[in-house]
Design a protein around this motif. Sequence first.
Motif, PDB file in Angstrom:
ATOM      1  N   THR A 107      -9.276   0.019  -0.810  1.00 21.14           N
ATOM      2  CA  THR A 107      -8.789   0.566  -2.082  1.00 21.14           C
ATOM      3  C   THR A 107      -7.322   0.921  -1.952  1.00 21.14           C
ATOM      4  O   THR A 107      -6.911   1.501  -0.947  1.00 21.14           O
ATOM      5  CB  THR A 107      -9.586   1.828  -2.462  1.00 21.14           C
ATOM      6  N   ARG A 128      10.956  -6.288  -3.133  1.00 18.33           N
ATOM      7  CA  ARG A 128      11.680  -7.459  -2.634  1.00 18.33           C
ATOM      8  C   ARG A 128      11.185  -8.742  -3.287  1.00 18.33           C
ATOM      9  O   ARG A 128      11.969  -9.587  -3.685  1.00 18.33           O
ATOM     10  CB  ARG A 128      11.534  -7.554  -1.117  1.00 18.33           C
ATOM     11  N   SER A 129       9.846  -8.888  -3.370  1.00 20.97           N
ATOM     12  CA  SER A 129       9.317 -10.137  -3.931  1.00 20.97           C
ATOM     13  C   SER A 129       8.183  -9.848  -4.922  1.00 20.97           C
ATOM     14  O   SER A 129       8.401  -9.824  -6.124  1.00 20.97           O
ATOM     15  CB  SER A 129       8.846 -11.066  -2.815  1.00 20.97           C
ATOM     16  N   TYR A 184       0.810  -1.219   0.000  1.00 20.33           N
ATOM     17  CA  TYR A 184       0.000   0.000   0.000  1.00 20.33           C
ATOM     18  C   TYR A 184       0.852   1.281   0.000  1.00 20.33           C
ATOM     19  O   TYR A 184       0.748   2.107  -0.890  1.00 20.33           O
ATOM     20  CB  TYR A 184      -0.821   0.075   1.284  1.00 20.33           C
ATOM     21  N   GLU A 231      -5.703  -3.348   8.568  1.00 25.47           N
ATOM     22  CA  GLU A 231      -5.178  -2.107   9.155  1.00 25.47           C
ATOM     23  C   GLU A 231      -5.740  -0.941   8.357  1.00 25.47           C
ATOM     24  O   GLU A 231      -5.085  -0.398   7.476  1.00 25.47           O
ATOM     25  CB  GLU A 231      -3.649  -2.117   9.096  1.00 25.47           C
ATOM     26  N   ARG A 266       1.400  -7.963  -1.561  1.00 26.89           N
ATOM     27  CA  ARG A 266       1.206  -9.290  -0.967  1.00 26.89           C
ATOM     28  C   ARG A 266      -0.150  -9.349  -0.265  1.00 26.89           C
ATOM     29  O   ARG A 266      -0.549  -8.419   0.424  1.00 26.89           O
ATOM     30  CB  ARG A 266       2.318  -9.569   0.053  1.00 26.89           C
ATOM     31  N   GLU A 300       1.395   3.665  -3.248  1.00 28.02           N
ATOM     32  CA  GLU A 300       0.645   4.929  -3.244  1.00 28.02           C
ATOM     33  C   GLU A 300       1.580   6.135  -3.266  1.00 28.02           C
ATOM     34  O   GLU A 300       1.396   7.064  -4.055  1.00 28.02           O
ATOM     35  CB  GLU A 300      -0.274   4.994  -2.022  1.00 28.02           C
TER      36      GLU A 300
HETATM   37  P1  NDP Z   1       2.807  -3.855   4.398  1.00 25.19           P
HETATM   38  O1  NDP Z   1       3.160  -4.634   5.592  1.00 25.19           O
HETATM   39  O2  NDP Z   1       1.488  -4.007   3.787  1.00 25.19           O
HETATM   40  O3  NDP Z   1       3.908  -4.148   3.249  1.00 25.19           O
HETATM   41  C1  NDP Z   1       5.263  -4.110   3.475  1.00 25.19           C
HETATM   42  C2  NDP Z   1       6.003  -4.110   2.143  1.00 25.19           C
HETATM   43  O4  NDP Z   1       7.382  -3.940   2.373  1.00 25.19           O
HETATM   44  C3  NDP Z   1       5.846  -5.419   1.380  1.00 25.19           C
HETATM   45  O5  NDP Z   1       5.832  -5.141   0.020  1.00 25.19           O
HETATM   46  C4  NDP Z   1       7.116  -6.177   1.785  1.00 25.19           C
HETATM   47  O6  NDP Z   1       7.546  -7.105   0.819  1.00 25.19           O
HETATM   48  C5  NDP Z   1       8.104  -5.050   1.861  1.00 25.19           C
HETATM   49  N1  NDP Z   1       9.223  -5.331   2.754  1.00 25.19           N
HETATM   50  C6  NDP Z   1       9.156  -5.750   4.031  1.00 25.19           C
HETATM   51  N2  NDP Z   1      10.396  -5.853   4.549  1.00 25.19           N
HETATM   52  C7  NDP Z   1      11.253  -5.513   3.568  1.00 25.19           C
HETATM   53  C8  NDP Z   1      12.658  -5.431   3.497  1.00 25.19           C
HETATM   54  N3  NDP Z   1      13.416  -5.726   4.542  1.00 25.19           N
HETATM   55  N4  NDP Z   1      13.216  -5.043   2.345  1.00 25.19           N
HETATM   56  C9  NDP Z   1      12.463  -4.740   1.282  1.00 25.19           C
HETATM   57  N5  NDP Z   1      11.113  -4.796   1.276  1.00 25.19           N
HETATM   58  C10 NDP Z   1      10.519  -5.182   2.418  1.00 25.19           C
HETATM   59  O7  NDP Z   1       3.082  -2.356   4.812  1.00 25.19           O
HETATM   60  P2  NDP Z   1       2.634  -0.917   4.351  1.00 25.19           P
HETATM   61  O8  NDP Z   1       3.504  -0.039   5.147  1.00 25.19           O
HETATM   62  O9  NDP Z   1       2.617  -0.738   2.882  1.00 25.19           O
HETATM   63  O10 NDP Z   1       1.134  -0.781   4.856  1.00 25.19           O
HETATM   64  C11 NDP Z   1       0.793  -0.991   6.213  1.00 25.19           C
HETATM   65  C12 NDP Z   1      -0.704  -1.037   6.350  1.00 25.19           C
HETATM   66  O11 NDP Z   1      -1.244   0.278   6.270  1.00 25.19           O
HETATM   67  C13 NDP Z   1      -1.395  -1.829   5.235  1.00 25.19           C
HETATM   68  O12 NDP Z   1      -1.542  -3.178   5.587  1.00 25.19           O
HETATM   69  C14 NDP Z   1      -2.715  -1.122   5.086  1.00 25.19           C
HETATM   70  O13 NDP Z   1      -3.720  -1.813   5.788  1.00 25.19           O
HETATM   71  C15 NDP Z   1      -2.513   0.262   5.676  1.00 25.19           C
HETATM   72  N6  NDP Z   1      -2.594   1.245   4.569  1.00 25.19           N
HETATM   73  C16 NDP Z   1      -3.787   1.396   3.897  1.00 25.19           C
HETATM   74  C17 NDP Z   1      -3.900   2.259   2.816  1.00 25.19           C
HETATM   75  C18 NDP Z   1      -5.209   2.355   2.080  1.00 25.19           C
HETATM   76  O14 NDP Z   1      -6.230   1.938   2.567  1.00 25.19           O
HETATM   77  N7  NDP Z   1      -5.264   2.910   0.879  1.00 25.19           N
HETATM   78  C19 NDP Z   1      -2.760   3.043   2.376  1.00 25.19           C
HETATM   79  C20 NDP Z   1      -1.561   2.809   3.122  1.00 25.19           C
HETATM   80  C21 NDP Z   1      -1.519   1.936   4.177  1.00 25.19           C
HETATM   81  P3  NDP Z   1       7.202  -8.689   0.870  1.00 25.19           P
HETATM   82  O15 NDP Z   1       5.918  -8.835   0.143  1.00 25.19           O
HETATM   83  O16 NDP Z   1       8.359  -9.310   0.179  1.00 25.19           O
HETATM   84  O17 NDP Z   1       7.114  -9.080   2.311  1.00 25.19           O
END
Ligand code: NDP
Length: 531
Positions: free
Chosen positions: A449, A297-298, A276, A417, A302, A280
């Motif tokens: 969204t 990263r992947s 997210y 969240e 996710r 965004e």
């Molecule tokens: P998330 O936990 O959803 O995603 C973390 C991202 O960072 C993943 O892509 C993950 O990759 C990557 N990542 C994690 N560790 C590393 C690393 N060491 N090196 C490189 N990449 C890494 O976090 P967000 O901060 O994006 O969002 C948090 C929450 O906030 C969301 O779950 C959401 O509910 C809420 N949110 C909602 C919004 C909305 O409603 N529009 C907007 C923004 C936030 P991998 O897949 O490989 O683990």
Amino acid sequence: EIRFISKLLNIKINSSVVFTIRIIRSWCDIKFKCFFFFFNNGTNYQDLLHEMTGQKTVPSVFINKKHIGGCDNTMKAHKDGILQKLLGEGSEVYEYDLIVIGGGSGGLACSKEAAALGKKVMVLDYVVPTPKGTTWGLGGTCVNVGCIPKKLMHQTGLLGTAIEDARKFVTHNWETMRTAVNNYIGSLNWGYRVSLRDKNVNYVNAYAEFVEPHKIKATNKRGKEMFYTAAKFVLATGERPRYLGVPGDKEYCITSDDLFSLPYCPGKTLVVGASYVALECGGFLAGLGLDVTVMVRSILLRGFDQDMANRAGDYMETHGVKFLRKFVPTKIEQLEAGTPGRLKVTAKSTESDEIFEGEYNTVLIAVGRDACTGKIGLDKAGVKVNAKNGKIPVNDEEQTSVPHIYAIGDILEGKWELTPVAIQAGKLLARRLYAGASLKCDYVNVPTTVFTPMEYGSCGYPEEKAVEIYGQENLEVYHSLFWPLEFTVPGRDNNRCYAKIICNKLDNVRHIFTTMEVTKSSGGDITQSGC
Ligand code: NDP
Ligand code: FAD
């Protein structure tokens, strides 16, 4: 109720008895307007109570002067819905179960649903002609004089405004935008304070931590400590951005907590993360005309339907965002200080020995968020926390391992969240605790969204998960490319938008989507020639 019992038994209820009653209420976790009668001395009272109710033990629960019984009976009465009835109003007999006045979007949906559930329903709809004599048919404002005609005209207006806005972005700059955004946020902060005061909520600007199960310490910014006690607690401390744990991350990188008030334009930006926040922020920075790279990263997004996530990614790519896939940063160094300065990022491939080196003005870390649960004395209160991620497990009533402590929002384990989820959970929890309500927060059917420039909305299971749960053979996927109404007149991005509905074959849900006739399994053509 206390007064009634005390009068009945001719005893004086003093504050210590009331206090004991409160403790028992909280201990038993009863969530309705009833009180337990408790006495700490006096076999006389016990005998009298026995005579009245046939029950010797305590607690002894009365509701509206009716004796319910002890704890088990009360719990059972609640489970059977008897308590709720006793606490509610008596129902009367009417001609219809439901009369709906107005046959617009809501009235029609509501009346149809209620009738389908076996209720006796009436719906009334009538259009009074305007002074000019205009009139229309059933379906209400949205269809006839509202959403549909309005949306087309609104889009025309938006385009005009956007051209004006674009001129302002060109003549103004990041600082102007940031100042305007932050001024607005400031007005919201003020509004919240005013509304807390208006609602008689005592607002204390201090950091809280448990010192005992029913007692917290609050430390304000001047270091002054205050102590407060309560019967119940709700934890809603939220999360903060996580860092990478590599050299230079905290020194030179920023997170979303900094971005929105950054005093200078970030310039060429590397966004680390692919969910997210990353997509965004990367999306709008690119939209402002900056050179943006997202380091993935992947996979993208996710937990979301990967077909959809990749479509959003493709769209971003065609609109200027670069993706560096399967890399993680190992080191960030400063080449030059400044606002912005210059940073060197070293990253390694997750699949090979390949090393990447790049130069950016800003590195935005968006790799997830950590629950703020580590420093709030949960051990002193006895609240269990998942040691791996700091999240708090709760039951379906947001109750933690300590019955009088509840938790809502981002700190919950395994829940969405999202702001509306936190708000809804909080409202419902308060109603259950203090208004006799029983409605629980639905954490499954949550629409969300992702505002990548192409907005991606979803609700329910991603296709992969649906297959896992129901089996491929039980699913039918209806899908379609489409052209949003507002894209039609400017002739933009035809057949780039995509929708799909994943149906358990038992469900009839797809029938409300009139343009989704092609199933994925049929391999049929899904391009659209109209909206
Ligand atoms: P998330 O936990 O959803 O995603 C973390 C991202 O960072 C993943 O892509 C993950 O990759 C990557 N990542 C994690 N560790 C590393 C690393 N060491 N090196 C490189 N990449 C890494 O976090 P967000 O901060 O994006 O969002 C948090 C929450 O906030 C969301 O779950 C959401 O509910 C809420 N949110 C909602 C919004 C909305 O409603 N529009 C907007 C923004 C936030 P991998 O897949 O490989 O683990
Ligand atoms: P928060 O809103 O985080 O509130 C917790 C508060 O508690 C904070 O003020 C914190 O400082 C305070 N606090 C913490 N510890 C203590 C303590 N010990 N004592 C006193 N106070 C304390 N969700 C959406 O639905 N739509 C979106 O578009 C969306 N966009 C987002 C964009 C970004 C960049 C981010 C980061 C999140 C976004 N979210 C969005 C998610 C949304 O912001 C959260 O889900 C929501 O704010 C969670 O609410 P909460 O009450 O759990 O926590």
